[in-house]
Design a protein around this motif. Structure first.
Motif, PDB file in Angstrom:
ATOM      1  N   CYS A 162      -6.355  -5.871  -5.013  1.00  0.00           N
ATOM      2  CA  CYS A 162      -5.916  -5.965  -3.615  1.00  0.00           C
ATOM      3  C   CYS A 162      -6.626  -7.117  -2.922  1.00  0.00           C
ATOM      4  O   CYS A 162      -7.819  -7.363  -3.150  1.00  0.00           O
ATOM      5  N   CYS A 166      -2.499  -6.345   1.328  1.00  0.00           N
ATOM      6  CA  CYS A 166      -2.425  -5.244   2.291  1.00  0.00           C
ATOM      7  C   CYS A 166      -3.320  -5.514   3.499  1.00  0.00           C
ATOM      8  O   CYS A 166      -4.355  -6.179   3.393  1.00  0.00           O
ATOM      9  N   VAL A 224      -4.096   0.463  -5.265  1.00  0.00           N
ATOM     10  CA  VAL A 224      -4.475  -0.081  -6.565  1.00  0.00           C
ATOM     11  C   VAL A 224      -4.749   1.055  -7.544  1.00  0.00           C
ATOM     12  O   VAL A 224      -4.293   1.027  -8.704  1.00  0.00           O
ATOM     13  N   LEU A 281      -1.854  -6.815  -4.665  1.00  0.00           N
ATOM     14  CA  LEU A 281      -1.332  -6.022  -3.567  1.00  0.00           C
ATOM     15  C   LEU A 281      -1.927  -6.583  -2.285  1.00  0.00           C
ATOM     16  O   LEU A 281      -3.129  -6.418  -2.021  1.00  0.00           O
ATOM     17  N   ASN A 317       0.812  -1.215   0.000  1.00  0.00           N
ATOM     18  CA  ASN A 317       0.000   0.000   0.000  1.00  0.00           C
ATOM     19  C   ASN A 317       0.847   1.267   0.000  1.00  0.00           C
ATOM     20  O   ASN A 317       0.344   2.361  -0.265  1.00  0.00           O
ATOM     21  N   GLY A 357      -5.283  -0.206   0.748  1.00  0.00           N
ATOM     22  CA  GLY A 357      -5.035  -1.125  -0.355  1.00  0.00           C
ATOM     23  C   GLY A 357      -5.737  -0.685  -1.629  1.00  0.00           C
ATOM     24  O   GLY A 357      -5.161  -0.712  -2.720  1.00  0.00           O
TER      25      GLY A 357
END
Length: 361
Positions: free
Chosen positions: A97, A70, A80, A68, A48, A76
């Protein structure tokens, strides 16, 4: 006693790393050769912000599908959007995410249980420099928070996701120059005995610090957790190599790498509460905090070695350079080369015990 040439290489690497902390802005920016990552999938923990976000951007730019991982859903989602804003709307379908708190082993298990796609790049980046203010210093399992967040969650996650790793998967750990500070522990473990005098002195110092409101430094625990990442990368590579030989795929092979971003200006510095007491509780951090704007490189520069290892790590494996510790895209000699096999086995057994798993041969 390790061979003399290994000792010289170790101290040379340490000296270079210390110089890099001070002089990084004077060095020529690193140049990472691009690679087509289309049809490849990456997981980047702690993506993040900071190093993780920069690595996620670098991989997405080259066509990878990037998860991702997070802890905070809102941050998060914002990350993105940041990646998409840089890479373009065409990457919307391949950047997403998923919630993961590496400091919570139950969260790690839930994340891995819900993951199905093959993984080509697994970047363990999430970590903390100190337990958040006002939070418990141990997890519900009774484990140290920094140990769990910076290392143990990654150890368990790699174990659980190993079946999903592609034949040329690259596993990368964002370590730290601070890993060198844990050398004594990794070489000797808990063998050193304190005399009653030194024990009394240590207790007196602790009581004095408590009296004036000075907290214990997190630097030692941080360095230890980052050292565990370096050792794990080496031992994980041994496992990958033995598996490749058994499957007759030694020329392909998965790889594991650890790297230090050096002195990098990341959001981690903004999370510290800084006062005059910091100079007594954590003098190293106090120096870094005060010199960050003058000396530290930006996150994109600090992340380049990690992005390079995630992108080209399998090629390094073909050249027999996997399992090492890297800085500025150059391999360094770490304390791992000084360790006895018995000490390595002891550490591995400790990690298995604390996660409740047995990593079969």
């Amino acid at each position: 006693m390790p061979p003399l040439d290994v000792l010289i290489s170790f101290y040379t690497s340490l000296t270079k790393s210390l110089l890099t902390l001070v002089c990084a802005r004077l060095y020529k920016p690193q140049e990472v050769p691009p690679r087509d990552l289309s049809e490849q999938t990456a997981i980047v923990t702690g993506a993040n912000s900071g190093i993780g976000l920069s690595i996620a951007v670098a991989l997405a730019k080259q066509g990878a599908t990037v998860c991702l991982a997070c802890r905070n859903p809102d941050r998060g989602a914002a990350a993105v959007e940041h990646v998409i804003s840089i890479c373009g709307d065409h990457c919307k379908e391949r950047v997403f995410c998923k919630i993961l708190d590496v400091g919570n082993l139950s969260s790690v298990r839930d994340f891995c249980q819900s993951w199905d796609p093959q993984i080509d790049m697994l970047v363990h980046n999430a970590g903390i420099a100190a337990p958040p203010t006002g939070t418990a210093s141990t997890t519900k399992e009774g484990l140290d928070v920094m140990y769990t967040t910076n290392f143990l969650g990654s150890f368990l996650m790699t174990y659980l996701l190993e079946p999903q790793l592609s034949p040329t998967a690259r596993v990368v750990f964002t370590s730290s120059t601070g890993s060198y500070s844990a050398t004594s522990y990794f070489l000797r473990g808990h063998e050193r005995k304190k005399t009653s005098i030194t024990g009394l002195l240590a207790r007196t110092i602790v009581r004095a610090k408590t009296f004036v409101g000075i907290e214990e430094s997190s630097a030692a625990a941080y360095g230890l957790s980052k050292g565990q990442q370096v050792l794990f990368a080496s031992l994980l590579q041994q496992r990958f190599d033995s598996t490749s030989l058994a499957d007759n795929t030694a020329t392909i092979g998965r790889t594991a790498h650890a790297f230090t971003p050096g002195f990098t200006s990341t959001p981690i510095f903004g999370k510290f509460e800084y006062s005059w007491r910091t100079w007594f509780s954590n003098p190293l951090f106090a120096v870094l905090k005060k010199t960050e704007k003058l000396i530290a490189v930006d996150t994109d520069e600090g992340a380049k070695a990690g992005a390079w290892l995630a992108t080209w790590g399998d090629e390094l494996g073909r050249r027999g350079e996997a399992g090492g510790y890297w800085e500025r895209m150059a391999r360094r000699t770490s304390f791992v080369e000084l360790m006895k096999e018995k000490r390595k086995s002891e550490e591995w057994a400790l990690w298995e015990r604390d996660t409740g798993i047995v990593w079969s041969d």
